[in-house]
Design a protein around this motif. Structure first.
Motif, PDB file in Angstrom:
ATOM      1  N   GLU A 189      28.658  46.558  45.045  1.00 22.68           N
ATOM      2  CA  GLU A 189      28.171  45.662  46.092  1.00 22.68           C
ATOM      3  C   GLU A 189      27.708  46.430  47.321  1.00 22.68           C
ATOM      4  O   GLU A 189      26.818  45.977  48.047  1.00 22.68           O
ATOM      5  CB  GLU A 189      29.250  44.640  46.484  1.00 22.68           C
ATOM      6  CG  GLU A 189      30.578  45.230  46.896  1.00 22.68           C
ATOM      7  CD  GLU A 189      31.584  45.311  45.738  1.00 22.68           C
ATOM      8  OE1 GLU A 189      32.778  45.117  46.001  1.00 22.68           O
ATOM      9  OE2 GLU A 189      31.146  45.540  44.588  1.00 22.68           O
ATOM     10  N   THR A 190      28.285  47.583  47.567  1.00 22.88           N
ATOM     11  CA  THR A 190      27.807  48.423  48.658  1.00 22.88           C
ATOM     12  C   THR A 190      26.503  49.105  48.271  1.00 22.88           C
ATOM     13  O   THR A 190      25.544  49.151  49.047  1.00 22.88           O
ATOM     14  CB  THR A 190      28.851  49.500  49.023  1.00 22.88           C
ATOM     15  OG1 THR A 190      30.054  48.859  49.432  1.00 22.88           O
ATOM     16  CG2 THR A 190      28.353  50.393  50.154  1.00 22.88           C
ATOM     17  N   ASP A 247      23.353  47.079  48.594  1.00 19.07           N
ATOM     18  CA  ASP A 247      23.058  46.591  49.946  1.00 19.07           C
ATOM     19  C   ASP A 247      22.346  47.694  50.716  1.00 19.07           C
ATOM     20  O   ASP A 247      22.971  48.616  51.233  1.00 19.07           O
ATOM     21  CB  ASP A 247      24.373  46.207  50.629  1.00 19.07           C
ATOM     22  CG  ASP A 247      24.171  45.644  52.036  1.00 19.07           C
ATOM     23  OD1 ASP A 247      23.039  45.715  52.551  1.00 19.07           O
ATOM     24  OD2 ASP A 247      25.157  45.162  52.626  1.00 19.07           O
ATOM     25  N   ARG A 283      23.615  48.457  54.204  1.00 25.17           N
ATOM     26  CA  ARG A 283      24.844  49.237  54.303  1.00 25.17           C
ATOM     27  C   ARG A 283      24.622  50.698  53.911  1.00 25.17           C
ATOM     28  O   ARG A 283      25.103  51.611  54.582  1.00 25.17           O
ATOM     29  CB  ARG A 283      25.920  48.601  53.416  1.00 25.17           C
ATOM     30  CG  ARG A 283      27.287  49.261  53.535  1.00 25.17           C
ATOM     31  CD  ARG A 283      27.771  49.238  54.953  1.00 25.17           C
ATOM     32  NE  ARG A 283      29.080  49.865  55.086  1.00 25.17           N
ATOM     33  CZ  ARG A 283      29.539  50.372  56.219  1.00 25.17           C
ATOM     34  NH1 ARG A 283      28.809  50.324  57.311  1.00 25.17           N
ATOM     35  NH2 ARG A 283      30.738  50.916  56.263  1.00 25.17           N
ATOM     36  N   GLU A 342      19.221  50.152  45.054  1.00 22.60           N
ATOM     37  CA  GLU A 342      18.895  48.744  45.246  1.00 22.60           C
ATOM     38  C   GLU A 342      18.515  48.101  43.921  1.00 22.60           C
ATOM     39  O   GLU A 342      18.856  46.953  43.651  1.00 22.60           O
ATOM     40  CB  GLU A 342      17.770  48.586  46.258  1.00 22.60           C
ATOM     41  CG  GLU A 342      17.420  47.136  46.563  1.00 22.60           C
ATOM     42  CD  GLU A 342      16.242  47.014  47.493  1.00 22.60           C
ATOM     43  OE1 GLU A 342      16.073  45.930  48.091  1.00 22.60           O
ATOM     44  OE2 GLU A 342      15.481  47.981  47.614  1.00 22.60           O
TER      45      GLU A 342
END
Length: 349
Positions: free
Chosen positions: A254-255, A258, A261, A290
């Motif tokens: 999830e990081t 993003d 982030r 991504e």
């Protein structure tokens, strides 16, 4: 004094392999690109990098020659309204290339600048030079080779140390050095030969963020200058502990997916040397992640060593469903934010 530079972008297929470049003279220029992007993204990135490269000369006016009405209007006319509307257009739809535009908006603060539209491909010397370098960068990505990055912003009379600080990619004699490579952990290293092979060789290797299997064409990214979630940590927390926590965060899909982030956590001059010998730049890494954030990885800490006032070297073993790898990450303190500057990983037998 006024700095006059041309900025241009190129995309083979639009979208397709893309490049960007700004040009002052033969001794003062810079180029880059991505495996997949649009012409407008290249034009915007050229302007953004030009502002960044001249940030240490904020008192001097920047005169930008540009053949893109889209870029000129975006920066000089439309951005204030977009910002008021939460970066949305008058019809309520999101603004395209918003991350690049946000970065440009931040880079403009405190700067004196003017834009001048010039007709493209009409024989204007500076515009033609920027266009040639942007197209060459796009062609290099099309062919799967490292593009020529250029010396960066260098001019006669500039203090050498200041120039090196503002442009760590500036090469010496010989072949240009890929961006961010000149100084990684210690000293200056010769440029590694770019990997020449299939997409699997380029994107299928284990990277900083675990396993990856990228065969689709990712879209462009750009960093978001946002406050780090780790910055909220207790000021008494040791740098080694902060860096370990940030590294663990980077191992989360999830990081990695993003771009806002990862744009905060990866240093602008980040590089990684992959197991195949391929050199990954920050731009390429963020774009790849991504598109394919990979799978979760666990971190088995081996050591966390403070090797300078604002530098921590982290060594660890990563565990994924396909095996383990030994990894080293160099984190540096950039203002108030710890950012990953260099990474290298080697899969274990």
């Amino acid at each position: 004094m006024t700095i006059t530079a041309a900025a241009d972008g190129s995309a083979l297929g639009n979208p397709g392999p893309a490049g960007w470049a700004w040009y002052v003279n033969d001794d003062c220029w810079r180029a880059g690109g991505w495996p997949h992007g649009t012409n407008n993204q290249g034009e915007l990135m050229a302007v953004l990098d030009l502002f960044r490269a001249t940030a240490h000369l904020a008192g001097e006016e920047l005169h930008i020659l540009c053949d893109s009405q889209y870029v000129i209007n975006s920066v000089t006319k439309w951005m204030p309204g977009w910002k008021r509307k939460g970066w949305r257009k008058s019809d309520g739809k999101p603004v395209l290339n918003v991350e690049l535009l946000k970065e440009i908006d931040q880079a403009l603060a405190g700067r004196k600048y003017t834009f001048e539209w010039v007709r493209g491909h009409a024989g204007h010397d500076l515009n033609e030079a920027a266009d040639d370098r942007a197209r060459a960068a796009a062609t290099a990505y099309q062919q799967g080779i490292a593009p020529r990055r250029g010396p960066g912003f260098v001019r006669a009379g500039d203090d050498a140390a200041q120039t090196a600080q503002q442009n760590p990619a500036a090469p010496g004699a010989g072949e240009p050095v890929p961006a961010g490579q000149a100084k990684a952990a210690a000293g200056t290293r010769p440029a590694p030969t770019a990997a020449r092979g299939s997409a699997r060789e380029f994107f299928g290797e284990p990277t900083l963020f675990g396993e990856s299997g990228l065969f689709a064409e990712p879209d462009l990214f750009s960093e978001l200058e946002a406050e780090s979630r780790a910055a909220a940590a207790s000021p008494e927390q040791a740098p080694e502990a902060i860096v370990e926590a940030l590294e663990r965060e980077l191992l989360l899909p999830e990081t990695r997916s993003d771009v806002g982030r990862t744009g905060v956590l990866l240093h602008p001059d980040f590089i990684e040397i992959g197991s195949s010998g391929r050199l990954w730049t920050r731009d390429e890494m963020m774009m790849a992640l991504e598109d394919d954030p990979g799978v979760p990885a666990e971190l088995e800490l081996l050591s966390a060593d403070r090797i300078g006032e604002g530098t921590v070297l982290l060594s660890y073993r990563s565990h994924t469903r396909t095996g383990t790898a030994l990894r080293s990450s160099l984190w540096v303190l950039d203002g108030a934010q710890w950012r990953l500057r260099f990474h290298q990983g080697t899969p274990e037998a």
